[in-house]
Every structure is written in structure tokens, then in C-alpha cells.
Design an enzyme around this catalytic site. Structure first.
Site, PDB file in Angstrom:
ATOM      1  N   HIS A 107       0.822  -1.206   0.000  1.00 35.24           N
ATOM      2  CA  HIS A 107       0.000   0.000   0.000  1.00 35.24           C
ATOM      3  C   HIS A 107       0.862   1.265   0.000  1.00 35.24           C
ATOM      4  O   HIS A 107       0.338   2.375   0.039  1.00 35.24           O
ATOM      5  CB  HIS A 107      -0.907  -0.038   1.237  1.00 35.24           C
ATOM      6  N   LYS A 116       3.278   4.451  -1.009  1.00 33.21           N
ATOM      7  CA  LYS A 116       3.196   5.427  -2.095  1.00 33.21           C
ATOM      8  C   LYS A 116       4.361   6.394  -1.955  1.00 33.21           C
ATOM      9  O   LYS A 116       4.452   7.123  -0.967  1.00 33.21           O
ATOM     10  CB  LYS A 116       1.873   6.193  -2.024  1.00 33.21           C
ATOM     11  N   ASP A 130      15.961  11.954  -8.206  1.00 35.13           N
ATOM     12  CA  ASP A 130      17.398  12.245  -8.012  1.00 35.13           C
ATOM     13  C   ASP A 130      17.846  12.113  -6.560  1.00 35.13           C
ATOM     14  O   ASP A 130      18.847  12.735  -6.164  1.00 35.13           O
ATOM     15  CB  ASP A 130      17.747  13.640  -8.548  1.00 35.13           C
ATOM     16  N   HIS A 187      -9.971  10.578   1.802  1.00 41.86           N
ATOM     17  CA  HIS A 187      -8.983   9.539   1.545  1.00 41.86           C
ATOM     18  C   HIS A 187      -7.707   9.750   2.355  1.00 41.86           C
ATOM     19  O   HIS A 187      -6.792   8.946   2.306  1.00 41.86           O
ATOM     20  CB  HIS A 187      -8.650   9.484   0.041  1.00 41.86           C
ATOM     21  N   LYS A 190      -4.866  10.022   5.360  1.00 46.38           N
ATOM     22  CA  LYS A 190      -4.466   9.192   6.488  1.00 46.38           C
ATOM     23  C   LYS A 190      -3.419   9.987   7.270  1.00 46.38           C
ATOM     24  O   LYS A 190      -2.243  10.048   6.892  1.00 46.38           O
ATOM     25  CB  LYS A 190      -3.850   7.870   6.035  1.00 46.38           C
ATOM     26  N   ASP A 226      -0.545  15.968  20.521  1.00 46.46           N
ATOM     27  CA  ASP A 226      -0.157  17.083  21.394  1.00 46.46           C
ATOM     28  C   ASP A 226       0.149  18.374  20.643  1.00 46.46           C
ATOM     29  O   ASP A 226       0.985  19.174  21.095  1.00 46.46           O
ATOM     30  CB  ASP A 226       1.037  16.691  22.267  1.00 46.46           C
TER      31      ASP A 226
END
Length: 524
Positions: free
Chosen positions: A180, A182, A187, A420, A422, A427
Site C-alpha cells: 500500500h 506510495k 534524483d 482519503h 491518512k 499534542d
């Protein structure tokens, strides 16, 4: 031997023959026995000496005045998120390392494939690692890209039988584990990580669909960590060179792939989007040192790629690292997760925190906004326990009603109409941004990655969202004195109460109740 016994034996022999025939067909379709060998697979690692590249020269002066820290730029705007990837591909002079769970064969997917190929045409080494779960229909395209001398494509946990994929059912234990992660790194100088896959709904290119997501671009020391992690996945036992899984692409199809991106750029329907990307000031600001980067101590956290084969240790899993990140002394936690399935253990952990005085606020998708009803059922059956534990729950509304989602996402793909992202903050000082959904699949089955960023500025933005924009765009779930759920919706100055899940039908709610009773939570 009695008549009944003889008949029984004949039936059993018939069943056995059918099973053997099916196994023989499956084996022959799979190339007589399964995955190809990884012996003599090519070896490549991150290119370190890239300081003299265009990106290296632009960034080095910034890094020099912020020793030990990484520059972070939040990509909240969908067009900026796409433009940043295209511009990184255009700016690269040595290498592109690209890793994704989903890559749709739509407008933005085709344009980014074109950007990778254009970079390779200019001598850039391109390594593309895709999870194989959502590559249906892409085999010829991936084979054509891999045919380029400067591009190598690998598939993570590939399906041996390409179509119909259901015939791979005997390998379910492996294929149920997906990559999952991404990341998009140019470079070894700049990288993009976060929640977005590659597809029109992720980049605001589907008319009318509002898709709330979050990536960050980073420069500085954390980029080396991302590059090292890419190498771990690239060389893992789950990553197969595409030419060992797919048949080669013919010359005609290779030529067609080369022309696809330029045809889209000239298409009148795509002109507005392409022009918006072309006119983006994002990289002009970066090279002119005008881009407002947040310089923070940042570290990358990820799963061991061995998790893709079910052989990683609990200590190496991202979920354990995130639990340590929250820590014992937290006072505030704000959590955003598109697919939130806390499980009984998670509910206990969260309510224990709340019982110690920790203020916890959570945002996930509402039933009307999600298109993964099974996942919502895993969350819905835990709502009352969370609310009884003094946890605040918000559910994102369907913000673009009546607009269809990207069909290339598949029948149970990511939501095309709402949340979508996450991310979570602790704190008002530390932030996690990445691919990890707070569900059993992310914790135990899929591999995940993300950044832990010590940044009060970013954390306070999340806090401000929970104070302002989230209550305006989400339902707040509450528990009545009689123990029933209700939803509060803010419509300007008006507060509207819903006594059943808003925007849903009786059939949808019945389906959720039925699914919540099934023993499928570990799959969600």
C-alpha cells in the site's frame, strides 16, 4: 463391496478427477506451478551522487541552513499534488524511483506514464514498482514501459494467472497481502509521500468530485531514508521483474504508448486541467527559494517488505512504531482515516487513553460517502463503545452528491467522493502523514509507510481543521441518553439532527448491520 459403498467410491473418484482436472488447468494457466524464479534478477540501488543535478543545486543551499532537518511542503491541493509529480519527473536528471499501490489507466495516469517515459528518453534511470492488485488492463502498458532501455518495472506480489484473476484463489494467503506504500522520488533529492494513489479522482481531474487527500513533498535527510526503503522493497522477495510475469509488448503497442500522453495533452476535454498544471508556480517557487517549506525533524517509518509474505516480526511493523509515536504522555490526539476499523483491541486502547484524560477526535467517512460498505461495517459496530469512552467522532459527508466515481477504481476501490487522507497529530506538536489506514488490513496484512514530523505548525493546522472546517463538512456522531446514535449536521447557522445515518437507504443500513455480524473484520 456393497452397492452403496461402490456408488460412494465412484462419486468420490469423480469428485477427485474434477479436482485434479481443475488443478491441472490452473497449473497450466499459471505456467505449470506458480511464480517465476527470481534467480539472476538485476540488482540496482539508489544513486547517491546527485548533488550536482538541477534539483541538488536548488536544494543544497536550503539544506545547508537547516542542518539535520527536512523541508516539508503539504500538498493539500489536488492540482498541486499532480503538478509536483510531473515537475519532479521533468526536473530529474539521474533517477526516478516510483512506488504505488494503484495506478489508473485514465487521464492523469497516462500523463504520468508519459512523464516517466519522457524522463527515460532524456537518460534518467526509472524504476517503477507497482502493487499488482489494481493493474488489471495495464499489462500491455507496463510491458511497453519496461521495454524502454532506461525503465525497469516490477510487480509486488503478482498474480500468476493474469485473467481471470479469480483462478489464483489457491494462492490467497500471499495475494491477500498488498503493498500500500506510495512514494515518488527524484534524483534522491526530493520525494512525495502520502495518501494519494495515481488516478483522476486523486488529482481533482474528475469533474464535480471532491476528494479530500493529503501528500507532502520533502527535501533533506529524510529523502535518503525513502530511497533506502525503496531499495528494500525493490530487492524484496515479493518484487518480480515484469518481463518474468507478462508477455513482451509488440512494437505497435510500444509506439501507441509513446503517443498516448501527447494525444491527451491535445484533447480539448483535458485542456483545462493540463493548462492548470502547466501554469503551476509550484516548482518555479522551489527553484527560486520562494516555496514556504516547513523545516522539521522528520523520520520515515515503514513496514518490513517481508510483511508481504507474512514473515515480518511484530517489532518491525508500522503499527507498533505508531503506537510508540503516540506515547504514554499524550494529552491530545487528532486522527483522520478514510477507512477506520479500530477492532475491539483498538477500542480498548483508545478508550484507555481517553480515560487517562487524553482528548481524542476522529474523522472518517460516513456511510453515504464511502463505497466500501464492508469496511464501514467494521467501524460502525464500534461507534457506541468509542462514544461511551468519551471519544469525539466525525463522519465526512458526501460532498459531491450525484457525481459518479472513477470506474477504473473497481467495484470496491477507494472512495471517489469524499475522504482519503491518512494522518494524525499528537499534542499539537507531532504529525504522521502516510498511507496507513487505522484498520486490521494496514496493521497486519498490507505494507505501509509514512513520515513522522515534529512540526507544531502542521499539527496546529490539523487541530484548526477539527475546530473549523471538519464540523462544517462532517456529521458529528453522538450517543443519546437512551443509548441510541444520532448525527448532527451543521448547515450554516442551523443544527440539524438525524436519527439514522444521513443520506442512506434502509437497504444500505441493513447491509451494514448484516456485514458487521460476519467474522470478516481481520480482512478489512
Amino acid at each position: 463391496m456393497g452397492f452403496e459403498t461402490g456408488c460412494t467410491l465412484k462419486v468420490l473418484r469423480g469428485i477427485a478427477n474434477h479436482i485434479l482436472t481443475l488443478c491441472a488447468i490452473t497449473a497450466s494457466l499459471a505456467g505449470c506451478g506458480g511464480l517465476p524464479s527470481l534467480e539472476n534478477r538485476s540488482i540496482s540501488t539508489v544513486l547517491r551522487d546527485t548533488g550536482s543535478t538541477r534539483l541538488g543545486r536548488a536544494i543544497s543551499a536550503l539544506i545547508a541552513v537547516h542542518p539535520g532537518k527536512s523541508g516539508i511542503y503539504a500538498l493539500t491541493n489536488a492540482h498541486d499534488a499532480f503538478a509536483a509529480r510531473v515537475r519532479l519527473a521533468q526536473a530529474a536528471e539521474a533517477t526516478l524511483d516510483v512506488q504505488y499501490y494503484i495506478w489508473h489507466n485514465d487521464m492523469t495516469g497516462t500523463l504520468l506514464f508519459g512523464a516517466l517515459r519522457a524522463a527515460a528518453d532524456h537518460g534518467v534511470r526509472v524504476r517503477l514498482l507497482l502493487d499488482d492488485n489494481h493493474t488489471l488492463g495495464l499489462d500491455s502498458t507496463l510491458a511497453a514501459l519496461d521495454a524502454h532501455p532506461n525503465i525497469e518495472v516490477r510487480l509486488f506480489n503478482p498474480f500468476v494467472i493474469r485473467e481471470p484473476r479469480v483462478l489464483n484463489v489457491t494462492d490467497f494467503a500471499r495475494l491477500n497481502r498488498r503493498m500500500h506504500n506510495k512514494s515518488f522520488t527524484a534524483d534522491n533529492q526530493a520525494t512525495i509521500i502520502g495518501g494519494r494513489n495515481v488516478g483522476d479522482e486523486y488529482f481533482g481531474a474528475t469533474e464535480g468530485v471532491l476528494f479530500v487527500d493529503l501528500d507532502v513533498m520533502a527535501v533533506g535527510p529524510v529523502v535518503n531514508e525513502v530511497s533506502d526503503d525503496f531499495d528494500r522493497y525493490w530487492s524484496s522477495e515479493s518484487s518480480y521483474p515484469v518481463d518474468r510475469v507478462l508477455p513482451p509488448a509488440g512494437p505497435a503497442f510500444i509506439a501507441e504508448i509513446e503517443a498516448a500522453a501527447s494525444l491527451i495533452e491535445r484533447d480539448s476535454g483535458a485542456a483545462g486541467y493540463v493548462n492548470a498544471i502547466r501554469d503551476s508556480s509550484f516548482f518555479r517557487d522551489l527553484f527560486a527559494h520562494r516555496l514556504q517549506l516547513e523545516w522539521s525533524t522528520t523520520r520515515m517509518v515503514s513496514d518490513d517488505p517481508a510483511k508481504g509474505l507474512g514473515v515480518s516480526t511484530p517489532e518491525s511493523n508500522l503499527a507498533r512504531k505508531l503506537a510508540d509515536f503516540i506515547g504514554e504522555s499524550a494529552t491530545h490526539v487528532e486522527l483522520v482515516s478514510a477507512y477506520f476499523v479500530p477492532t475491539a483491541i483498538g477500542v480498548t486502547a483508545l478508550t484507555d487513553l481517553a480515560g487517562r484524560g487524553v482528548k481524542i477526535r476522529i474523522l472518517t467517512n460516513s456511510l453515504e460517502a464511502t463505497d466500501v460498505t464492508a469496511v464501514h461495517s467494521g467501524y460502525a459496530k464500534r461507534r457506541k463503545a468509542l462514544l461511551k469512552g468519551s471519544i469525539t467522532l466525525y463522519e465526512m459527508r458526501l460532498l459531491s452528491p450525484g457525481v459518479g466515481r472513477n470506474k477504473s477504481a473497481g467495484p470496491i476501490g477507494s472512495s471517489g467522493s469524499s475522504l482519503h487522507s491518512k494522518t494524525f497529530s499528537v499534542d499539537h506538536s507531532r504529525v504522521f502523514i502516510g498511507s496507513f489506514n487505522f484498520d486490521p488490513r494496514s496493521a497486519k496484512l498490507n505494507t505501509e509507510m509514512g513520515f513522522v514530523i515534529d512540526s507544531p505548525a502542521l499539527a496546529q493546522k490539523i487541530d484548526a481543521a477539527f475546530n473549523d472546517s471538519i464540523p462544517s463538512n462532517a456529521y458529528e456522531v453522538r450517543l443519546s441518553d437512551t443509548g441510541t446514535l444520532y448525527w448532527l449536521e451543521r448547515r450554516r447557522e442551523q443544527l440539524v439532527r438525524h436519527d439514522s445515518e444521513p443520506g442512506t437507504s434502509l437497504a444500505q443500513r441493513t447491509a451494514v448491520r448484516f456485514l458487521s455480524m460476519l467474522p470478516i473484520e481481520w480482512l478489512l
